[in-house]
Design an enzyme around this catalytic site. Structure first.
Site, mmCIF file in Angstrom:
data_model
loop_
_atom_site.group_PDB
_atom_site.id
_atom_site.type_symbol
_atom_site.label_atom_id
_atom_site.label_comp_id
_atom_site.label_asym_id
_atom_site.label_seq_id
_atom_site.Cartn_x
_atom_site.Cartn_y
_atom_site.Cartn_z
ATOM 1 N N LYS A 298 0.864 -1.187 0.000
ATOM 2 C CA LYS A 298 0.000 0.000 0.000
ATOM 3 C C LYS A 298 0.898 1.234 0.000
ATOM 4 C CE LYS A 298 -3.920 1.957 2.639
ATOM 5 N NZ LYS A 298 -4.765 1.816 3.845
ATOM 6 N N SER B 277 -9.753 1.686 2.894
ATOM 7 C CA SER B 277 -8.929 2.489 2.023
ATOM 8 C C SER B 277 -7.864 1.694 1.257
ATOM 9 C CB SER B 277 -8.213 3.553 2.855
ATOM 10 O OG SER B 277 -7.337 2.942 3.797
ATOM 11 N N SER C 235 -9.913 -0.736 7.059
ATOM 12 C CA SER C 235 -9.326 -0.615 5.723
ATOM 13 C C SER C 235 -8.602 -1.844 5.182
ATOM 14 C CB SER C 235 -8.368 0.565 5.684
ATOM 15 O OG SER C 235 -9.101 1.736 5.484
HETATM 16 N N1 GLN Z 1 -13.200 4.007 6.235
HETATM 17 C C1 GLN Z 1 -12.662 4.410 7.496
HETATM 18 C C2 GLN Z 1 -12.261 5.859 7.427
HETATM 19 O O1 GLN Z 1 -12.426 6.457 6.429
HETATM 20 C C3 GLN Z 1 -11.503 3.541 7.882
HETATM 21 C C4 GLN Z 1 -10.300 3.823 7.081
HETATM 22 C C5 GLN Z 1 -9.107 3.013 7.496
HETATM 23 O O2 GLN Z 1 -9.224 1.980 8.146
HETATM 24 N N2 GLN Z 1 -7.950 3.530 7.131
HETATM 25 O O3 GLN Z 1 -11.778 6.415 8.356
#
Ligand code: GLN
Length: 485
Positions: A78, A153, A177
């Protein structure tokens, strides 16, 4: 089967007995990328040259008996983990030109284990999102249906594994995420215990919640990746000095007599009927293999989303203060003075979702509001953690759906942040409590979209997750499908 479709353990066999070479494996991955990447867009940056020379080195190591546990295995990273000498953007314009001077600890560990890095995977900007649509570099598409999102994400990392554009990948999970995109792309994803994997070199989003973990094609591969990733790191103050077991030894062990907690708050109205049916079938498989279901309650579940959307933006507003155009990343081209340079750089460099979080977080931390928001949220967080402690007195493992729905359409939720936030309704509590969670594929909808279920365990009990997930994977007999691309 093509080499790029195999798992780590299948490739390990073939590499060991000389049936194939690391160079051939890497070539097969890059051929696949040539064929599908334009449509899927899993990557922000490919690292073909570096990968081919790493693969050659792996072949030498394999021949001279110096091979590591991941020698010759193509892995995607990532774009939130720092790679020395290689652009690391975090999906943001503000870091589009940032070249880290060092490797993240996980990158170093994977490299010393022999992994071959394929490229930097796409992601929501600063990991804020559930669909990979907030990436400055454009969205990733779900390999199972290109009109849909892959989750987020870490959408690029999940899509790359699902589309066989790598063998395994690395993601980060602050509120879901890793698990949410794993579920929506039909792969395995594990968020380890807070402190289990070093975050040195991980670009921070919300420091009390962030964890790094793997995406893989099956459960055994997840154990193999965890063996490399887990462990104490003196460079990372929240990493914990706790013994790291051999995670592979949990694969295939039975779960006779285990109590499986089914939290009533996670089987709610509004959950897609196909998701709930698939999870109920999965529960039946586990019961048939020795698990005993018990009803449990996590009474503060309804506050998780609200607590998360105070704590995560508050920490983000502080962590993102460093992007000001001075030391690295974007600097606006024209500004009359320092203050204007700060303002213009941040206005031009951050996307709408990141700005929204910074504004919310700054507000929640500001004097006069701190007690009402941040402090209150931290107190409720303690109650959420306590819910899990109580629950684990009654069960060995908790089982829930990973997401309330299968993958939604690109663009469907971009104008409605609250709808987007609701995709993480089942994953956020795990991060608030610091416990490990794992998403495992548990079937498909009639339209052919993957469905995932989530296992949760107590702190540092990743082994248990791998154990029950492997029992499920072996006995569920879910049809082996691949996305038609
Ligand atoms: N979707 C969640 C957010 O936008 C979690 C994102 C994540 O785990 N990085 O904060």
């Amino acid at each position: 089967m093509e080499l790029n479709q195999l798992t780590i353990h299948e490739l390990q066999e073939k590499l060991k007995n000389g049936e194939t070479s690391a160079v051939k494996v890497a070539e097969s991955v890059f051929n696949r990328i040539n064929a599908v990447e334009e449509r899927v867009h899993s990557y922000i940056r490919l690292m073909k040259e570096e990968a081919m020379s790493a693969a050659e080195q792996s072949d030498k190591d394999l021949q001279s008996g110096k091979a590591g546990p991941l020698s010759g295995i193509p892995v995607a990273l990532k774009d939130i983990v720092c790679t020395k000498g290689i652009t690391t953007t975090c999906g943001s314009h503000i870091l589009h030109n940032f070249i880290p001077p060092y490797d993240a600890t996980v990158v170093e560990k994977l490299a010393s284990a022999g992994a071959v890095f394929v490229g930097k995977a796409n992601m929501d900007e600063f990991a804020m999102g559930s669909s990979t649509e907030t990436s400055y570099f454009g969205p990733t598409r779900n390999p199972w249906d290109l009109t849909r999102i892959p989750g987020g994400s870490s959408g690029g990392s999940a899509a790359a594994v699902a589309a066989d554009e790598c063998i395994a990948s690395i993601g980060s999970d602050t509120g879901g995420s890793i698990r949410q995109p794993a579920a929506l792309c039909g792969v395995v994803g594990l968020k380890p215990t807070y402190g289990r994997v070093s975050r040195f070199g991980l670009i921070a989003f919300a420091s009390s919640l962030d964890q790094i973990g793997p995406f893989t094609k099956d459960v055994e591969d997840c154990a193999i990746m965890m063996n490399v990733l887990a462990g104490y790191d003196p460079l990372e103050s929240t990493s914990v000095k706790a013994e790291v077991p051999d995670y592979r030894q949990y694969v295939g062990r039975d779960v006779q007599g285990w109590k499986i907690g089914i939290p009533k708050e996670y089987f709610i109205e509004g959950i897609d009927p196909e998701v709930s049916a698939a999870v109920k079938d999965a529960i039946a498989v586990i019961e048939k293999n020795g698990g005993q279901c018990v009803d449990i309650s996590l009474p503060h579940t309804e506050y998780c989303l609200a607590v998360y959307y105070i704590i995560a933006p508050a920490e983000a507003s502080s962590n993102l203060a460093r992007y000001d155009g001075v030391k690295y990343g974007l600097r606006t081209s024209e500004a009359r003075d320092l203050l204007e340079m700060y303002k213009k750089t941040r206005r031009e460099g951050f996307g709408a979702e990141v700005k929204r979080r910074i504004v919310i977080g700054t507000y929640a931390l500001s004097s006069g509001y701190y007690d009402a928001y941040y402090k209150k949220a931290s107190q409720v967080r303690a109650l959420i953690k306590h819910d899990f402690e109580e629950a684990f007195k009654k069960c060995d493992i908790i089982l829930t759906p990973t997401t309330p729905t299968p993958a939604f359409k690109i663009g469907e939720k971009t104008d409605n942040p609250l709808q987007m936030y609701l995709s993480d309704i089942f994953t956020i509590s795990t991060n608030l409590a610091g416990i490990p969670g794992m998403s495992v594929p548990c079937g498909f909808t009639a339209a052919g979209l993957p469905i995932g279920m989530q296992f949760l365990a107590g702190h540092f009990e990743e082994g248990k997750l791998i154990q029950i997930a492997s029992v499920y994977e072996k006995n569920a007999q879910i049809e082996k499908r691949r996305p038609r691309l």
